[in-house]
Design a protein around this motif. Structure first.
Motif, PDB file in Angstrom:
ATOM      1  N   THR A 113       2.984  -0.042 -10.566  1.00  0.00           N
ATOM      2  CA  THR A 113       2.113   0.895  -9.876  1.00  0.00           C
ATOM      3  C   THR A 113       0.654   0.441  -9.895  1.00  0.00           C
ATOM      4  O   THR A 113       0.151  -0.025 -10.921  1.00  0.00           O
ATOM      5  N   ARG A 117       0.361   6.949  -6.620  1.00  0.00           N
ATOM      6  CA  ARG A 117      -0.049   5.546  -6.692  1.00  0.00           C
ATOM      7  C   ARG A 117      -0.785   5.162  -5.418  1.00  0.00           C
ATOM      8  O   ARG A 117      -0.530   5.732  -4.349  1.00  0.00           O
ATOM      9  N   SER A 147       0.831  -1.191   0.000  1.00  0.00           N
ATOM     10  CA  SER A 147       0.000   0.000   0.000  1.00  0.00           C
ATOM     11  C   SER A 147       0.870   1.249   0.000  1.00  0.00           C
ATOM     12  O   SER A 147       2.090   1.192   0.231  1.00  0.00           O
ATOM     13  N   ALA A 148       0.234   2.400  -0.244  1.00  0.00           N
ATOM     14  CA  ALA A 148       0.966   3.662  -0.205  1.00  0.00           C
ATOM     15  C   ALA A 148       1.591   3.884   1.167  1.00  0.00           C
ATOM     16  O   ALA A 148       2.719   4.376   1.286  1.00  0.00           O
ATOM     17  N   GLY A 167      -0.496   2.107  -4.464  1.00  0.00           N
ATOM     18  CA  GLY A 167       0.468   1.136  -3.968  1.00  0.00           C
ATOM     19  C   GLY A 167       1.278   0.601  -5.126  1.00  0.00           C
ATOM     20  O   GLY A 167       1.272   1.164  -6.227  1.00  0.00           O
ATOM     21  N   GLU A 214       5.631   4.234   2.213  1.00  0.00           N
ATOM     22  CA  GLU A 214       6.194   5.304   3.047  1.00  0.00           C
ATOM     23  C   GLU A 214       7.101   4.719   4.123  1.00  0.00           C
ATOM     24  O   GLU A 214       8.180   5.253   4.417  1.00  0.00           O
ATOM     25  N   MET A 242      -5.023   1.744   2.409  1.00  0.00           N
ATOM     26  CA  MET A 242      -3.650   2.122   2.111  1.00  0.00           C
ATOM     27  C   MET A 242      -2.781   2.233   3.370  1.00  0.00           C
ATOM     28  O   MET A 242      -1.606   2.575   3.287  1.00  0.00           O
ATOM     29  N   LEU A 294      -2.406  11.172  -4.810  1.00  0.00           N
ATOM     30  CA  LEU A 294      -1.203  10.352  -4.741  1.00  0.00           C
ATOM     31  C   LEU A 294      -0.759   9.915  -6.127  1.00  0.00           C
ATOM     32  O   LEU A 294      -1.556   9.821  -7.062  1.00  0.00           O
ATOM     33  N   ALA A 306      -6.039   6.588  -7.395  1.00  0.00           N
ATOM     34  CA  ALA A 306      -4.924   7.317  -6.786  1.00  0.00           C
ATOM     35  C   ALA A 306      -5.131   8.821  -6.895  1.00  0.00           C
ATOM     36  O   ALA A 306      -4.841   9.571  -5.956  1.00  0.00           O
TER      37      ALA A 306
END
Length: 394
Positions: free
Chosen positions: A79, A105, A57-58, A107, A62, A387, A103, A98
Motif C-alpha cells: 500500500t 490507499r 494509482s487508486a 495506490g 478501481e 491518482m 481513501l 490517503a
C-alpha cells in the motif's frame, strides 16, 4: 477460419488487461497473440513482466477491480499511504496522504512478474479468451469488415477489430501503416530493489537530485523499488559502482530519513526513448499501450494512463455490432486526448523544471512545493489527478 471480435497482438500487461476488460463489457470472443511462451505455471517470462515494479494509482486499482483482478494483485502488493515529493538541497516538501482523500490507499506497488501471473491466470479462466503463445503475426490483410491475420506457422485468424499492443517498436503498428515518433532522451533509468534500515511506512518518495528524479516506492518485506533516472553517462557510472559505494551514493542523495541502505538488489538499466504514434485508430484497428505512447517514468503515470485508455476503449465497445467501426474508434480517441496530453506534458516538464538552476524558476518551484503542502485544496486537486481520479478516466 476462426473469427474473433477482437484480436490483440501482444500479451503483456496492456494486452492481457484489455482482454479482461473487454470480456467484462461482454465483448468477445477475444484472441490474444503473444511471442513469449505462456504455457508454464509460474510467472510469465515476457519483456512486459520484467524486474520492474508498477505503482498502480487508486484509479487504476478501481479499473482492475472491474476486471476482477485487483484483489489478487493486492495479495502481494504494498500500500502507498503517502507520497512525499522534494528536491535535494532546497526547502519545501509536498506530502499527499490517503487519509486526506478519504481513501484506504493512494495506490499500491506490484512487482511486474506477479502482475503478469495474475492477469494471465484470469485470462486462462475465461473461455472466450483464446491465448496463442508462443505465436507471432507474420502479416495482415485488410478485408471487408476487419482484418485477416497470418501467423508465422501459417495459421490464419479473422477479426473485426485488431489491436496493436506489442510495444514501442510495434510491428503490428507498422503493418497498419501508422508511423511513430521515437525520441531518445539521452537519459536512462536505473532500477533495483533496495532495503532501507528503517521501515518505509508505506511512503512513496519522489526526490529530485543532481542526476535526475529518484523514486523509492514501498514494497513488501520491507523493500523499496528504486527508479533513478538521469543522463546516460551518469546512470552508467551509478550502475558501475560496487554495492557499498552505490548504497552510500543513494543515501547521500536521498538523505538519511530511512537510515542507510543495507541491501542492493540487481541493478538494471533501461534507455528512456519516448514514443508517440502518429495516430491511434484506423478503420478496424487501434493502437494502445507503449505502441501508442511511452512517457518519462517521473510520477509513475505511464501504465496508469494506459489503463484509463483501455477501460475507456472496452466501455466504448460494449454492445457494438461492429467493434471496428471507425466513427466509434475516433470518438474513443477524441475522449482520451485531454488526459493523454495532460499527462504527457506533465511527465515531460517535471524533470526539466526541477533540473533548472535559473533563480526565479527555482524559487517559484520551491514556493509551489510549500503551497501544495500548506493548502489542502491544492494538494487534493493534485492528488486526484495523480491518482487518475480527476474525471478523465472514462
Amino acid at each position: 477460419m476462426k473469427h474473433s471480435a477482437v484480436l490483440i497482438a501482444g500479451g503483456g500487461m496492456a494486452g492481457l488487461a484489455l482482454a479482461l476488460l473487454l470480456r467484462r463489457h461482454g465483448v468477445g470472443p477475444v484472441t490474444l497473440v503473444e511471442a513469449a511462451d505462456l504455457s508454464g505455471s509460474g510467472d510469465p517470462d515476457t519483456p512486459s513482466f520484467d524486474a520492474r515494479s508498477t505503482a498502480l494509482s487508486a484509479g487504476a486499482l478501481e479499473i482492475l477491480e472491474r476486471a476482477d483482478v485487483a484483489g489478487a494483485l493486492l495479495q502481494r502488493g504494498e500500500t502507498i499511504a503517502e507520497v512525499h515529493v522534494s528536491r535535494r538541497g532546497r526547502p519545501g516538501v509536498t506530502r499527499l496522504r490517503a487519509e486526506e482523500q478519504g481513501l484506504a490507499r493512494l495506490g499500491s506497488v506490484v512487482e511486474n512478474r506477479w502482475f503478469g501471473r495474475v492477469l494471465l491466470d484470469a485470462a486462462r479462466r475465461d473461455g472466450q479468451i483464446e491465448l496463442l503463445a508462443p505465436a507471432r503475426l507474420a502479416g495482415l490483410t485488410r478485408q471487408r469488415g476487419g482484418y485477416r491475420a497470418r501467423l508465422e506457422d501459417g495459421e490464419e485468424r479473422e477479426c473485426a477489430l485488431l489491436v496493436a499492443a506489442d510495444g514501442a517498436r510495434s510491428r503490428t503498428r507498422d503493418w497498419l501503416g501508422i508511423s511513430a515518433r521515437h525520441r531518445d532522451t539521452g537519459h536512462d533509468a536505473l532500477v533495483a530493489n533496495v532495503r532501507p534500515e528503517r521501515d518505509h511506512g508505506g511512503v512513496a518518495y519522489e526526490r529530485f537530485v543532481e542526476e535526475g528524479p529518484l523514486a523509492l516506492l514501498p514494497m513488501t518485506e520491507g523493500r523499496m523499488a528504486l527508479i533513478w533516472t538521469g543522463p546516460r553517462a551518469d546512470v552508467e557510472a551509478l550502475a558501475g559502482l560496487d554495492e557499498e559505494a552505490f548504497a552510500e551514493r543513494l543515501a547521500g542523495r536521498f538523505g538519511r530519513r530511512l537510515g542507510s541502505f543495507s541491501r542492493i538488489g540487481s541493478r538494471h538499466r533501461y534507455p528512456l526513448v519516448l514514443t508517440e504514434a502518429c495516430a491511434q485508430v484506423v478503420p478496424h484497428a487501434v493502437v494502445v499501450g507503449n505502441a501508442a505512447h511511452t512517457l518519462h517514468p517521473v510520477a509513475g503515470q505511464g501504465f496508469n494512463l494506459t489503463l484509463r485508455d483501455l477501460a475507456s476503449l472496452a466501455a466504448a465497445l460494449e454492445g457494438a455490432d461492429n467493434p471496428g467501426e471507425l466513427a466509434r474508434l475516433e470518438a474513443w480517441q477524441e475522449s482520451r486526448q485531454a488526459d493523454q496530453a495532460l499527462i504527457a506534458r506533465a511527465s515531460g516538464w517535471l524533470p526539466e523544471l526541477f533540473r533548472t538552476r535559473f533563480a526565479p524558476v527555482a524559487h517559484g518551484r520551491q514556493l509551489g512545493l510549500v503551497a501544495l503542502d500548506l493548502l489542502p485544496g491544492l494538494r487534493q486537486g493534485f492528488a486526484r489527478r495523480a491518482m487518475g481520479m480527476g474525471g478523465l478516466q472514462q
